[in-house]
Design a protein around this motif. Sequence first.
Motif, PDB file in Angstrom:
ATOM      1  N   UNK A  26       0.833  -1.210   0.000  1.00 29.90           N
ATOM      2  CA  UNK A  26       0.000   0.000   0.000  1.00 29.90           C
ATOM      3  C   UNK A  26       0.861   1.252   0.000  1.00 29.90           C
ATOM      4  N   UNK A  27       1.945   1.219   0.766  1.00 30.64           N
ATOM      5  CA  UNK A  27       2.845   2.376   0.790  1.00 30.64           C
ATOM      6  C   UNK A  27       3.422   2.641  -0.593  1.00 30.64           C
ATOM      7  N   UNK A  28       3.767   1.583  -1.304  1.00 32.02           N
ATOM      8  CA  UNK A  28       4.355   1.734  -2.636  1.00 32.02           C
ATOM      9  C   UNK A  28       3.349   2.224  -3.673  1.00 32.02           C
ATOM     10  N   UNK A  29       2.066   2.216  -3.322  1.00 37.63           N
ATOM     11  CA  UNK A  29       1.052   2.794  -4.216  1.00 37.63           C
ATOM     12  C   UNK A  29       1.124   4.317  -4.217  1.00 37.63           C
ATOM     13  N   UNK A  30       1.810   4.897  -3.223  1.00 33.70           N
ATOM     14  CA  UNK A  30       2.006   6.345  -3.208  1.00 33.70           C
ATOM     15  C   UNK A  30       1.143   7.120  -2.242  1.00 33.70           C
ATOM     16  N   UNK A  31       0.495   6.444  -1.294  1.00 31.78           N
ATOM     17  CA  UNK A  31      -0.353   7.156  -0.339  1.00 31.78           C
ATOM     18  C   UNK A  31       0.506   7.898   0.684  1.00 31.78           C
ATOM     19  N   UNK A  32      -0.051   8.975   1.230  1.00 26.88           N
ATOM     20  CA  UNK A  32       0.675   9.758   2.231  1.00 26.88           C
ATOM     21  C   UNK A  32       0.658   9.101   3.602  1.00 26.88           C
ATOM     22  N   UNK A  33      -0.468   8.456   3.914  1.00 25.84           N
ATOM     23  CA  UNK A  33      -0.637   7.871   5.243  1.00 25.84           C
ATOM     24  C   UNK A  33      -1.266   6.486   5.146  1.00 25.84           C
ATOM     25  N   UNK A  34      -0.920   5.656   6.122  1.00 26.74           N
ATOM     26  CA  UNK A  34      -1.645   4.411   6.359  1.00 26.74           C
ATOM     27  C   UNK A  34      -2.048   4.413   7.830  1.00 26.74           C
ATOM     28  N   UNK A  35      -3.342   4.281   8.086  1.00 28.70           N
ATOM     29  CA  UNK A  35      -3.819   4.236   9.468  1.00 28.70           C
ATOM     30  C   UNK A  35      -4.146   2.800   9.844  1.00 28.70           C
ATOM     31  N   UNK A  36      -3.744   2.418  11.055  1.00 28.91           N
ATOM     32  CA  UNK A  36      -3.884   1.029  11.493  1.00 28.91           C
ATOM     33  C   UNK A  36      -4.444   0.961  12.913  1.00 28.91           C
ATOM     34  N   UNK A  37      -5.667   0.493  13.029  1.00 24.12           N
ATOM     35  CA  UNK A  37      -6.246   0.296  14.356  1.00 24.12           C
ATOM     36  C   UNK A  37      -5.499  -0.753  15.151  1.00 24.12           C
TER      37      UNK A  37
END
Length: 286
Positions: A258-269
Motif C-alpha cells: 500500500x505504501x508503494x502505491x504512493x499514499x501519504x498515510x496508512x492508518x492502522x487500528x
Amino acid sequence: MITQEYFDSEVRRIIAAAISEDVGDGDHSSLACIPENARGKAKLLVKDKGIIGGVNFAKKVFAYIDKSLRIDVLIEDGTEVTFGDIVMYVEGPSQSILKAERTVLNAMQRMSAIATKTRLYVNLVKGTKTKILDTRKTTPGIRVLEKWAVKIGGGENHRFALYDMIMLKDNHIDFAGGITKAIETTKQYLRETGKDLQIMVEARNLIEVEEILRNDGVYRILLDNFDYEDTRKAVKLIGDKCLIESSGNINETTIRHYAECGVNYISCGALTHSVHNMDLSLKAVN
C-alpha cells in the motif's frame, strides 16, 4: 490536534484514576508488613524484547506517589530492549515503591507493546513517503497513553478525538444523504460555528473518489478497503489535490504494498487494539 496543556492534564487524570482504582484507602499488604520508615531499591526488568515505552510516564507516576523517590533511568523511551535489560532503578520509601508498582508496570507493558508494533510498521514502509497513523480504536480512558506510545514507536497521531477534525465516514455520508450533501453541510456548519477544522472524507470506491474531488475544501481522502490496483488509480486521480490515506485491514504482509502505491498515510487500528503486552517486572534489589 491537542495542546500540550491538555495532554499534561490528561496524563495527570489517568495517574490519579489509576492510583485511586488500585490503592483505594491504602496498600494494606505493604502497610501490614513493611515499616513506614523502611527504604528500598528496585529495578525495572525487561523479560521480553521490543521497543520500550512509558519510561517518562513511569517517572510521573513515581513522582505522584512520592516526590522523594529517586529514579535512575538507564534506557530511554523508544529504545530497543531485550530479555535481561534493566530500564531503571527506583529508590526511596519501600511502601511508596510498592504503591506505584502495578500502575507503572501495567502502563509500560501496554505502551511498550504499542511502540513495538508501531516501530515494526514504520520500518516496513521505510524508503517510501508513507507515514503510519494510529486511530481512535483505543482503550477507553487511556487514549493519551496509547497515542503517546505510537509516537514513541515512530508513528504519528491521527485526530485525537471527535472534536479536532471533521471525518466524514460511510455512516455520516449515508445519514447526510450522500457525499456532496455531507461536504456542503459540513462547510456550512464550520462557517456558522467559526470552527477551524480540517475535513477528511472516506471513499469506498473510485466513483466516490471522483465525487469527493468535485467538491472544494477537502483536506484528506481516506481510501477504505481499496485493493492495490484501485489504490494506485485513486492516487493518480487525486494527484496533489489533497492528501491520501489508506486504511482497512492492512497488516504486516500488505502494508509495504500500500505504501508503494504512493499514499501519504496508512492508518492502522491494530497498533492499539491488537497488541500483546511486553513482559516487564519490578524487582527488589538487595
